[in-house]
Write a protein that holds these residues in place. Sequence first.
Motif, PDB file in Angstrom:
ATOM      1  N   LEU A   1      -7.413  -7.967   7.743  1.00 10.27           N
ATOM      2  CA  LEU A   1      -7.782  -6.844   6.875  1.00 10.27           C
ATOM      3  C   LEU A   1      -9.288  -6.624   6.846  1.00 10.27           C
ATOM      4  CD1 LEU A   1      -5.379  -7.348   3.844  1.00 10.27           C
ATOM      5  CD2 LEU A   1      -5.383  -5.428   5.450  1.00 10.27           C
ATOM      6  N   LYS A   2     -10.054  -7.682   7.036  1.00 10.87           N
ATOM      7  CA  LYS A   2     -11.511  -7.566   6.988  1.00 10.87           C
ATOM      8  C   LYS A   2     -12.107  -7.020   8.289  1.00 10.87           C
ATOM      9  CE  LYS A   2     -12.524 -10.996   3.455  1.00 10.87           C
ATOM     10  NZ  LYS A   2     -13.183 -12.272   3.161  1.00 10.87           N
ATOM     11  N   LYS A   3     -11.320  -6.967   9.359  1.00  6.46           N
ATOM     12  CA  LYS A   3     -11.825  -6.463  10.642  1.00  6.46           C
ATOM     13  C   LYS A   3     -12.167  -5.002  10.543  1.00  6.46           C
ATOM     14  CE  LYS A   3      -9.811  -9.542  14.000  1.00  6.46           C
ATOM     15  NZ  LYS A   3      -8.905  -9.676  15.105  1.00  6.46           N
TER      16      LYS A   3
ATOM     17  N   LYS B   1      -6.622   6.262  -1.746  1.00 12.49           N
ATOM     18  CA  LYS B   1      -7.143   5.031  -1.140  1.00 12.49           C
ATOM     19  C   LYS B   1      -6.219   3.877  -1.501  1.00 12.49           C
ATOM     20  CE  LYS B   1     -10.716   7.205   0.371  1.00 12.49           C
ATOM     21  NZ  LYS B   1     -10.651   7.721   1.716  1.00 12.49           N
ATOM     22  N   PHE B   2      -5.923   3.034  -0.518  1.00 10.66           N
ATOM     23  CA  PHE B   2      -5.049   1.885  -0.708  1.00 10.66           C
ATOM     24  C   PHE B   2      -5.820   0.620  -0.411  1.00 10.66           C
ATOM     25  CE2 PHE B   2      -2.198   5.357   0.177  1.00 10.66           C
ATOM     26  CZ  PHE B   2      -1.107   5.121  -0.639  1.00 10.66           C
ATOM     27  N   GLY B   3      -5.623  -0.401  -1.244  1.00  7.60           N
ATOM     28  CA  GLY B   3      -6.249  -1.699  -1.004  1.00  7.60           C
ATOM     29  C   GLY B   3      -5.318  -2.821  -1.411  1.00  7.60           C
ATOM     30  N   ILE B   4      -5.407  -3.928  -0.696  1.00  4.65           N
ATOM     31  CA  ILE B   4      -4.605  -5.108  -0.988  1.00  4.65           C
ATOM     32  C   ILE B   4      -5.470  -6.094  -1.764  1.00  4.65           C
ATOM     33  CG2 ILE B   4      -3.302  -7.040   0.019  1.00  4.65           C
ATOM     34  CD1 ILE B   4      -2.024  -4.293   0.583  1.00  4.65           C
ATOM     35  N   ASP B   5      -4.940  -6.629  -2.854  1.00  9.35           N
ATOM     36  CA  ASP B   5      -5.640  -7.673  -3.600  1.00  9.35           C
ATOM     37  C   ASP B   5      -5.348  -8.996  -2.892  1.00  9.35           C
ATOM     38  OD1 ASP B   5      -6.589  -9.630  -5.281  1.00  9.35           O
ATOM     39  OD2 ASP B   5      -5.525  -8.923  -7.053  1.00  9.35           O
ATOM     40  N   PRO B   6      -6.351  -9.608  -2.236  1.00 12.00           N
ATOM     41  CA  PRO B   6      -6.102 -10.830  -1.465  1.00 12.00           C
ATOM     42  C   PRO B   6      -5.611 -11.988  -2.326  1.00 12.00           C
ATOM     43  CG  PRO B   6      -8.459 -10.418  -1.649  1.00 12.00           C
ATOM     44  CD  PRO B   6      -7.754  -9.222  -2.212  1.00 12.00           C
TER      45      PRO B   6
ATOM     46  N   LYS C   1     -12.013  -6.954  -5.625  1.00 10.77           N
ATOM     47  CA  LYS C   1     -12.166  -7.448  -4.251  1.00 10.77           C
ATOM     48  C   LYS C   1     -11.077  -6.905  -3.324  1.00 10.77           C
ATOM     49  CE  LYS C   1     -14.389 -11.641  -5.794  1.00 10.77           C
ATOM     50  NZ  LYS C   1     -14.364 -13.084  -5.883  1.00 10.77           N
ATOM     51  N   LEU C   2     -10.673  -5.664  -3.532  1.00  7.34           N
ATOM     52  CA  LEU C   2      -9.616  -5.079  -2.713  1.00  7.34           C
ATOM     53  C   LEU C   2     -10.031  -4.984  -1.257  1.00  7.34           C
ATOM     54  CD1 LEU C   2      -8.410  -2.152  -5.003  1.00  7.34           C
ATOM     55  CD2 LEU C   2      -7.363  -4.404  -4.690  1.00  7.34           C
ATOM     56  N   LEU C   3      -9.075  -5.269  -0.376  1.00 10.68           N
ATOM     57  CA  LEU C   3      -9.293  -5.104   1.060  1.00 10.68           C
ATOM     58  C   LEU C   3      -8.608  -3.803   1.461  1.00 10.68           C
ATOM     59  CD1 LEU C   3      -8.579  -8.788   2.115  1.00 10.68           C
ATOM     60  CD2 LEU C   3     -10.802  -7.668   1.811  1.00 10.68           C
ATOM     61  N   PRO C   4      -9.390  -2.812   1.915  1.00 13.07           N
ATOM     62  CA  PRO C   4      -8.823  -1.480   2.157  1.00 13.07           C
ATOM     63  C   PRO C   4      -7.884  -1.453   3.361  1.00 13.07           C
ATOM     64  CG  PRO C   4     -11.114  -1.562   2.855  1.00 13.07           C
ATOM     65  CD  PRO C   4     -10.816  -2.878   2.213  1.00 13.07           C
ATOM     66  N   LEU C   5      -6.874  -0.590   3.255  1.00 10.42           N
ATOM     67  CA  LEU C   5      -5.992  -0.319   4.383  1.00 10.42           C
ATOM     68  C   LEU C   5      -6.573   0.862   5.149  1.00 10.42           C
ATOM     69  CD1 LEU C   5      -2.454  -0.646   2.760  1.00 10.42           C
ATOM     70  CD2 LEU C   5      -3.689  -2.313   4.156  1.00 10.42           C
ATOM     71  N   ASP C   6      -6.450   0.816   6.448  1.00  8.72           N
ATOM     72  CA  ASP C   6      -6.988   1.854   7.315  1.00  8.72           C
ATOM     73  C   ASP C   6      -5.976   2.995   7.439  1.00  8.72           C
ATOM     74  OD1 ASP C   6      -8.697   3.136   9.047  1.00  8.72           O
ATOM     75  OD2 ASP C   6      -8.086   1.965  10.797  1.00  8.72           O
ATOM     76  N   MET C   7      -5.946   3.854   6.428  1.00 13.53           N
ATOM     77  CA  MET C   7      -4.994   4.967   6.382  1.00 13.53           C
ATOM     78  C   MET C   7      -5.514   6.141   7.212  1.00 13.53           C
ATOM     79  SD  MET C   7      -2.546   3.765   4.510  1.00 13.53           S
ATOM     80  CE  MET C   7      -1.549   5.190   4.108  1.00 13.53           C
TER      81      MET C   7
ATOM     82  N   GLN D   1      -1.481  -3.542  10.493  1.00 14.91           N
ATOM     83  CA  GLN D   1      -2.884  -3.939  10.432  1.00 14.91           C
ATOM     84  C   GLN D   1      -3.041  -5.442  10.217  1.00 14.91           C
ATOM     85  OE1 GLN D   1      -5.152  -1.458   7.753  1.00 14.91           O
ATOM     86  NE2 GLN D   1      -6.886  -2.838   7.731  1.00 14.91           N
ATOM     87  N   ALA D   2      -2.113  -6.075   9.469  1.00 17.77           N
ATOM     88  CA  ALA D   2      -2.378  -7.466   9.110  1.00 17.77           C
ATOM     89  C   ALA D   2      -1.161  -8.324   8.799  1.00 17.77           C
ATOM     90  CB  ALA D   2      -3.317  -7.498   7.903  1.00 17.77           C
ATOM     91  N   ALA D   3      -0.173  -7.802   8.110  1.00 18.89           N
ATOM     92  CA  ALA D   3       0.886  -8.647   7.554  1.00 18.89           C
ATOM     93  C   ALA D   3       1.847  -9.218   8.590  1.00 18.89           C
ATOM     94  CB  ALA D   3       1.675  -7.885   6.494  1.00 18.89           C
ATOM     95  N   CYS D   4       2.097  -8.474   9.651  1.00 21.01           N
ATOM     96  CA  CYS D   4       3.092  -8.904  10.633  1.00 21.01           C
ATOM     97  C   CYS D   4       2.434  -9.258  11.955  1.00 21.01           C
ATOM     98  CB  CYS D   4       4.127  -7.809  10.841  1.00 21.01           C
ATOM     99  SG  CYS D   4       5.010  -7.378   9.318  1.00 21.01           S
ATOM    100  N   ASP D   5       2.760 -10.407  12.444  1.00 18.32           N
ATOM    101  CA  ASP D   5       2.222 -10.894  13.712  1.00 18.32           C
ATOM    102  C   ASP D   5       3.112 -10.395  14.839  1.00 18.32           C
ATOM    103  OD1 ASP D   5       0.855 -12.300  15.656  1.00 18.32           O
ATOM    104  OD2 ASP D   5       1.832 -14.201  15.206  1.00 18.32           O
TER     105      ASP D   5
END
Length: 169
Positions: free
Chosen positions: A167-169, A66-71, A53-59, A147-151
Amino acid sequence: MFDKNRVARWCAPALLGLFALTLSTRLQAQVAPDDPEWKELDAPSPPAFSTDKLLPLDMPPYVSVKFGIDPGTLSIGVDGIVRYVVVTRNTSGSVNAMFEGIRCGTGEVKTYARANDKGVWSTVTEPKWRVFTDNLPSKHAWVFARQAACDGRATAASSTADIIKALKK
């Protein structure tokens, strides 16, 4: 005699330089440690991860890996560090993973452990904080932070649900 074109040719570079200086100062202020008393908590052991269920990073398109974060591995510590497992897959299908932490306020990343293609973790002996803009083999941490981690690039996102949503956007 007053020549508007000559003044414009002189002022444009000066204004551009002033803008660049202002932007650079603001960026440096964003990554300056905001609390000299801040202390990182002990990092937990590397978590089990899944590649299902990796959420891909927009590289950028020129990056073939390919990079993905395991939620399921996302956490935001009381020390403000966003910790996660990022999984990499190269063009030949080889899979590796890293357990990392991002400190949004300073624009830094730390790798705590690496997993081989069999999923076996190897901890980093002396993990060190590195600035996102260092000459790293990959800019995935910087991409993940933006993309996601820092507000707003200064603080961690308010929840792991917000990170997953971004990440899902």
